[in-house]
Design an enzyme around this catalytic site. Sequence first.
Site, mmCIF file in Angstrom:
data_model
loop_
_atom_site.group_PDB
_atom_site.id
_atom_site.type_symbol
_atom_site.label_atom_id
_atom_site.label_comp_id
_atom_site.label_asym_id
_atom_site.label_seq_id
_atom_site.Cartn_x
_atom_site.Cartn_y
_atom_site.Cartn_z
ATOM 1 N N GLN A 91 6.514 1.448 -1.643
ATOM 2 C CA GLN A 91 5.221 1.735 -2.151
ATOM 3 C C GLN A 91 5.193 2.986 -2.859
ATOM 4 O OE1 GLN A 91 2.406 2.162 1.155
ATOM 5 N NE2 GLN A 91 0.863 0.896 0.598
ATOM 6 N N VAL A 93 2.642 4.167 -4.619
ATOM 7 C CA VAL A 93 1.480 4.913 -4.281
ATOM 8 C C VAL A 93 0.944 4.578 -2.795
ATOM 9 C CG1 VAL A 93 -0.989 5.294 -5.125
ATOM 10 C CG2 VAL A 93 0.610 4.863 -6.772
ATOM 11 N N HIS A 97 -2.408 -1.721 -1.618
ATOM 12 C CA HIS A 97 -2.424 -2.437 -2.936
ATOM 13 C C HIS A 97 -1.544 -3.584 -2.837
ATOM 14 C CE1 HIS A 97 0.883 0.218 -3.814
ATOM 15 N NE2 HIS A 97 1.457 -0.711 -4.830
ATOM 16 N N HIS A 99 0.093 -6.954 -5.514
ATOM 17 C CA HIS A 99 0.661 -7.159 -6.894
ATOM 18 C C HIS A 99 -0.037 -8.568 -6.877
ATOM 19 C CE1 HIS A 99 2.981 -3.485 -7.291
ATOM 20 N NE2 HIS A 99 3.071 -3.490 -5.953
#
Length: 136
Positions: A91, A93, A97, A99
């Site tokens: 990860q 960041v 999230h 993709h």
Amino acid sequence: MAECVFCGIVAGEVPAFVVGSTAECVAFLDTRPVFKGHTLVVPRAHLVVLSDLPASGLSGYFGFVQAVDRAVQSALSAGGSFVALNNRVSQSVPHLHTHVVPRTKGDGLRGFFWPRTKYASDDEARDYAKRIGSAL
């Protein structure tokens, strides 16, 4: 979270190519796409991993991921997509999230990005299934 680049994008303080948003989520282009149109979907709240997302937020988050997936495929005439989420490991960041990567037949992407393995035996596979099932 001041040091989180995704929180900065959500707040409009960090520039991004935003493709859409809801009250709970924002979707924007990945700056280092696997293929052009590779989109990231993030919750507006700073959450690090999937298990941080409250059960009450699942339908809003994944409903938007699903909508973005449809839009990416439709807008780019993609033959399909690859939808993935990392938890901590890989990860880049530390903000939840997902993709959404457009795919076309023959695009060169083969299976997963990591090597595959096998269980040594059915007994070993049963042991893993039992351990995970017990934790569940």
